[in-house]
Design a protein around this motif. Structure first.
Motif, short mmCIF file in Angstrom:
data_model
loop_
_atom_site.label_atom_id
_atom_site.label_comp_id
_atom_site.label_asym_id
_atom_site.label_seq_id
_atom_site.Cartn_x
_atom_site.Cartn_y
_atom_site.Cartn_z
N ALA A 246 0.84 -1.20 0.00
CA ALA A 246 0.00 0.00 0.00
C ALA A 246 0.87 1.25 0.00
O ALA A 246 0.64 2.18 -0.78
CB ALA A 246 -0.93 -0.01 1.20
N ILE A 247 1.91 1.25 0.85
CA ILE A 247 2.79 2.43 0.90
C ILE A 247 3.46 2.63 -0.44
O ILE A 247 3.51 3.75 -0.99
CB ILE A 247 3.82 2.29 2.04
N ARG A 248 3.94 1.53 -1.03
CA ARG A 248 4.62 1.66 -2.31
C ARG A 248 3.66 2.11 -3.41
O ARG A 248 4.06 2.83 -4.33
CB ARG A 248 5.32 0.35 -2.69
N SER A 249 2.40 1.66 -3.35
CA SER A 249 1.45 2.06 -4.39
C SER A 249 1.07 3.53 -4.25
O SER A 249 0.84 4.20 -5.25
CB SER A 249 0.18 1.21 -4.32
N HIS A 287 1.41 25.30 -2.22
CA HIS A 287 0.32 24.41 -2.60
C HIS A 287 0.80 22.96 -2.67
O HIS A 287 0.18 22.05 -2.14
CB HIS A 287 -0.20 24.87 -3.96
N ALA A 288 1.97 22.79 -3.32
CA ALA A 288 2.54 21.44 -3.45
C ALA A 288 2.83 20.86 -2.08
O ALA A 288 2.61 19.67 -1.83
CB ALA A 288 3.82 21.49 -4.29
N ALA A 289 3.33 21.71 -1.17
CA ALA A 289 3.65 21.23 0.17
C ALA A 289 2.40 20.72 0.88
O ALA A 289 2.43 19.72 1.59
CB ALA A 289 4.30 22.34 0.99
N ALA A 290 1.27 21.40 0.65
CA ALA A 290 0.01 20.96 1.27
C ALA A 290 -0.34 19.56 0.76
O ALA A 290 -0.79 18.69 1.53
CB ALA A 290 -1.10 21.94 0.97
N ILE A 291 -0.16 19.32 -0.56
CA ILE A 291 -0.43 17.98 -1.10
C ILE A 291 0.51 16.96 -0.46
O ILE A 291 0.10 15.85 -0.09
CB ILE A 291 -0.30 17.97 -2.64
N ALA A 292 1.77 17.37 -0.31
CA ALA A 292 2.75 16.46 0.30
C ALA A 292 2.32 16.09 1.72
O ALA A 292 2.48 14.94 2.14
CB ALA A 292 4.12 17.11 0.32
N VAL A 293 1.76 17.06 2.45
CA VAL A 293 1.32 16.78 3.81
C VAL A 293 0.17 15.77 3.80
O VAL A 293 0.14 14.84 4.61
CB VAL A 293 0.93 18.10 4.53
N VAL A 294 -0.75 15.94 2.85
CA VAL A 294 -1.85 14.96 2.73
C VAL A 294 -1.28 13.57 2.47
O VAL A 294 -1.68 12.58 3.09
CB VAL A 294 -2.83 15.38 1.61
N PHE A 295 -0.33 13.51 1.53
CA PHE A 295 0.31 12.25 1.20
C PHE A 295 0.98 11.63 2.44
O PHE A 295 0.81 10.46 2.75
CB PHE A 295 1.34 12.48 0.09
N LEU A 296 1.71 12.47 3.18
CA LEU A 296 2.39 12.01 4.39
C LEU A 296 1.40 11.46 5.41
O LEU A 296 1.66 10.45 6.08
CB LEU A 296 3.17 13.16 5.03
N ALA A 297 0.23 12.12 5.49
CA ALA A 297 -0.78 11.67 6.44
C ALA A 297 -1.22 10.25 6.11
O ALA A 297 -1.36 9.41 7.01
CB ALA A 297 -1.97 12.62 6.41
N PHE A 298 -1.40 9.94 4.82
CA PHE A 298 -1.79 8.58 4.44
C PHE A 298 -0.71 7.57 4.81
O PHE A 298 -0.99 6.50 5.35
CB PHE A 298 -2.07 8.51 2.93
N VAL A 299 0.53 7.92 4.49
CA VAL A 299 1.64 7.00 4.79
C VAL A 299 1.75 6.79 6.29
O VAL A 299 1.94 5.67 6.78
CB VAL A 299 2.96 7.52 4.19
N LEU A 301 -0.64 7.03 8.47
CA LEU A 301 -1.79 6.20 8.87
C LEU A 301 -1.47 4.72 8.66
O LEU A 301 -1.69 3.87 9.54
CB LEU A 301 -3.00 6.61 8.04
N LEU A 302 -0.93 4.42 7.48
CA LEU A 302 -0.59 3.03 7.16
C LEU A 302 0.50 2.51 8.10
O LEU A 302 0.47 1.35 8.54
CB LEU A 302 -0.12 2.91 5.71
N THR A 303 1.46 3.37 8.41
CA THR A 303 2.55 2.95 9.29
C THR A 303 2.03 2.65 10.69
O THR A 303 2.40 1.64 11.30
CB THR A 303 3.63 4.04 9.35
N ILE A 304 1.12 3.51 11.17
CA ILE A 304 0.55 3.27 12.49
C ILE A 304 -0.22 1.95 12.49
O ILE A 304 -0.08 1.11 13.38
CB ILE A 304 -0.37 4.44 12.90
N LEU A 305 -0.98 1.74 11.41
CA LEU A 305 -1.74 0.50 11.26
C LEU A 305 -0.80 -0.71 11.33
O LEU A 305 -1.05 -1.70 12.02
CB LEU A 305 -2.45 0.52 9.91
N LYS A 306 0.31 -0.58 10.62
CA LYS A 306 1.29 -1.66 10.57
C LYS A 306 1.81 -1.96 11.97
O LYS A 306 1.83 -3.11 12.42
CB LYS A 306 2.44 -1.25 9.66
N VAL A 307 2.21 -0.92 12.68
CA VAL A 307 2.77 -1.12 14.02
C VAL A 307 1.73 -1.76 14.93
O VAL A 307 1.98 -2.73 15.62
CB VAL A 307 3.25 0.23 14.59
N ARG A 308 0.51 -1.21 14.89
CA ARG A 308 -0.56 -1.71 15.76
C ARG A 308 -0.89 -3.17 15.46
O ARG A 308 -0.88 -4.02 16.33
CB ARG A 308 -1.83 -0.88 15.57
#
Lengths: 317, 385
Positions: A246-249, A287-299, A301-308
């Motif tokens: 998921a992270i890679r996709s 603007h691009a940085a805001a998109i990057a932050v959204v992207f980071l939030a998804f990653v 989220l997935l990382t937290i899911l993985k750890v949990r």
């Protein structure tokens, strides 16, 4: 021991109480100081290369900074509000999620299927392992260029093959309905070899006695043994593979950049591509940085899911 | 329940021959142990009976049917593995239920959720539930049913593995060193439990072990295996009292049988042992060396004139109920072990000379190749010969 020795000598010299206090404090701080000193190189590198840039991106997403502009001002959450109202952003987010939804299950199913086939066979195992792993090692940009020629509407290998079989040729990358699935197929092709290797490692670690017990218990078909032993025993590996995939996709970019540039009519616009075009084509860095932050939030989220999940739930033994 | 017949079973892995033509008949309801040192082929033989391994040659019949080439699941046997092989993701209840679900439910009835839509699933599950409870009751682990294997002790896991085997009625039980992962005390306890279980079920048990004590205590018959062959098969008493091969004599019994180096001499082929002439006649040519086996409990203390063997006491092992004397005898490589009852030899100190004797009928003679050799006392026939 040395600390104690110093302390005793000092008291024998009957030094002033104030002066005696300082070396004691130093002795107490010695271990944490040593630890911090040893951590320093790693901390410096982390700060410079990871934490610093992330903080910079977070800060930049709150400004109207434009690449090369002499001045900028703080605009609060304007960039995010603008994203919220931007149709292209939503298309790009949806496309990314669709891409993930295709690539993750497909590359996992293919990886597991091929791992099972390789495991059950006896000959040429190393050969199959290598050829299926090659796409993982290849440079994706170079591979994307090869795919561009393979997918060419007139002389592409794929359409020529279809034609020779009497099937209609397709405009793979210019048909808005086919473009994203085609990009996803390349993503699957690139990723499944990696998943296969992880599944192979998981399969090897299943104790063979469990299969023998299953057979003795009456699991006649390979299908029933798969559901009784293989699938549950692969639980931890499967979780890991799902999250890594998921992270890679989420990071899909190279193929889009080389093959479609987000088109046709935003059909393959994905998060990282939007970020790239905002930041480096329109130079709207905030603007691009805001998109990057959204992207980071998804990653994140997935990382937290993985750890949990991985560290708490799917673990036996 | 069924009888097992093995004829000429051979097995080779690459170039090494692991089984060299094994013939074995096991009666219905019998408890038979395959015992031997590691690498003798006993586990391979069990796996061939189970169908987990294909024999290179020979055939296996279960209940009169040839099962060669028949898949393990269709042979209707149950097996307890050395590692227990419990499914780690399933609770004890589900572990025990697996063999029943595999046999009583269709593939569709085993699918999650969908299964409840198939008619008959509920009543089959009820039956399974009742049977698992019954087994749990029998093995005294009702309160463990909802635990997972990782939360159980070694002994409890072993019991679950047994429960999974007995929950249905297979034609026979195959046990592959089921006790070797337990601690010594629990092992002794489980020995009794398994023997009682066999009596209660009256089923055929084939039990593989490298521990001769397990084989001796539980079995109706013991098959001693060495180097891919069964070299002796018989009741525990037969195998202990009447070993047909030096290797059997040495393997069965703890402490090990004493082997003394002797020879035959003269016209009457008398036995010479540690400088003494023993008044028996050996059915082997004169001048041959003979291995003389004497069980530690057959050795007795003697007065110096009645001594057949004498030596210096090197070590004393007091086991409470009995005491083991290690006696160094001149000309013998290993010390002679003497087993005496509680309180025996209390007055003898380490380093003292002691004299030993034994009855002629307690001697077991073997030739150079390890085969049993007959012997005659002056008139009386000995046990063998």
């Amino acid at each position: 021991m040395a600390d104690v020795a110093i302390a005793t000598t000092l008291s024998q010299e009957t030094a002033e109480p104030a002066r005696r206090g300082r070396p004691r404090l130093l002795a107490k701080l010695r271990r944490p100081l040593a630890a911090l000193t040893l951590l320093l190189p790693a901390m410096t590198l982390m700060t410079l290369l990871l934490i610093g840039p992330v903080v910079a991106v977070l800060a930049m997403s709150l400004t109207d900074y434009q690449l090369g502009a002499p001045s900028w001002s703080f605009v609060g959450f304007d960039n995010y509000l603008e994203l919220y109202g931007d149709r292209v952003f939503w298309t790009s987010l949806l496309n990314t999620l669709v891409y993930v939804a295709i690539v993750v299950p497909a590359s996992m199913a293919l990886g597991l299927g091929i791992a099972l086939l390789i495991e059950s066979g006896t000959s040429l195992r190393a050969f199959y392992r290598s050829i299926f792993f090659i796409p993982v090692m290849a440079t994706l940009i170079a591979m994307a260029i090869s795919w561009e020629y393979m997918l060419h509407p007139q002389f592409g290998l794929i359409n020529l093959t279809l034609k020779s079989l009497g099937l209609p040729a397709q405009a793979w990358l210019t048909n808005p309905e086919l473009a994203l699935p085609t990009i996803a197929a390349i993503g699957v092709w690139q990723l499944f070899g990696f998943n296969m290797v992880l599944f192979l490692a998981g399969l090897v670690s299943i104790p063979p006695h469990l299969y023998e017990a299953a057979v003795m218990d009456g699991a006649r078909s390979a299908w029933s043994r798969f559901w009784l032993v293989t699938w549950p025993m692969l639980g931890p590996v499967t979780m890991f593979v799902a999250i890594i995939s998921a992270i890679r996709s989420f990071q899909v970019f190279d193929t889009v950049h080389v093959l479609t540039k987000g088109g046709p009519s935003k059909a393959t616009e994905v998060l990282l591509y939007s970020m790239y075009s905002e930041g480096f084509e329109f130079f709207r860095s905030g603007h691009a940085a805001a998109i990057a932050v959204v992207f980071l939030a998804f990653v994140l989220l997935l990382t937290i899911l993985k750890v949990r999940v991985i560290e708490k739930k799917v673990h036996y033994a | 329940m069924a009888m097992f017949e093995l004829t000429g079973v051979r097995k080779s892995f690459e170039r090494t021959e692991v089984l060299k033509g094994v013939d074995l008949d096991i009666a219905d309801g019998e408890f038979i142990s395959l015992v031997g040192p590691s690498g003798c082929g006993k586990s391979t033989l069990l796996r061939i009976i189970a169908g987990l391994e294909d024999q290179t040659d020979g055939s296996v019949r279960i209940g009169g049917d040839v099962v060669d080439g028949i898949r393990p699941a269709d042979r209707n046997l149950a097996m307890v593995f050395q590692s227990y092989a419990l499914y780690p993701h399933l609770t004890v209840f589900n572990n025990i239920a697996v063999p029943l679900r595999m046999r009583r439910l269709s593939a569709l009835q085993r699918l999650p959720l969908v299964r409840w839509l198939v008619p008959g699933t509920r009543s089959a599950e009820c039956g399974i539930h009742a049977d698992v409870e019954k087994v749990a009751e029998l093995l005294g682990m009702r309160d463990l049913l909802h635990r997972k294997p990782a939360q159980l002790s070694g002994g409890q896991r072993q019991r679950v593995a047994v429960g999974r085997a007995i929950v249905r009625e297979p034609r026979g039980f195959l046990l592959d060193e089921p006790l070797s992962n337990l601690d010594a005390k629990l092992r002794v306890h489980m020995r009794t439990e398994i023997a009682q279980l066999h009596r209660r079920l009256a089923a055929t048990f084939i039990y593989v072990t490298h521990d001769q004590a397990e084989a001796m205590t539980m079995s109706d018959r013991i098959a001693v295996m060495m180097d891919g062959n069964i070299i002796q098969i018989g009741s525990p008493d037969d195998v202990y009292d009447d070993p047909q091969d030096l290797r059997v004599a040495e393997f069965i019994g703890s402490p090990k049988i004493n082997i003394l180096e002797g020879a035959t001499v003269g016209e009457d082929r008398a036995l010479v042992l540690a400088g003494h002439r023993i008044p028996i006649s050996v059915s082997e040519q004169a001048g041959r060396s003979i291995s003389v086996g004497i069980r530690p409990e057959a050795m007795r203390l003697a007065s110096s004139e009645g001594a057949l063997v004498s030596g210096r006491l090197a070590h004393k092992e007091n086991l409470g109920a009995e005491v083991l004397l290690h006696v160094d005898v001149d000309g013998q490589s290993a010390p002679v072990i003497v087993r005496l009852d509680h309180g025996g030899a209390r007055s003898i100190r380490i380093g003292e000379m002691i004299d030993l004797t034994f009855a002629m009928e307690d001697l077991r003679l073997f030739d150079k190749a390890g085969r049993r050799v007959g012997a005659k006392a002056a008139q009386k026939e000995l046990a063998y010969g």
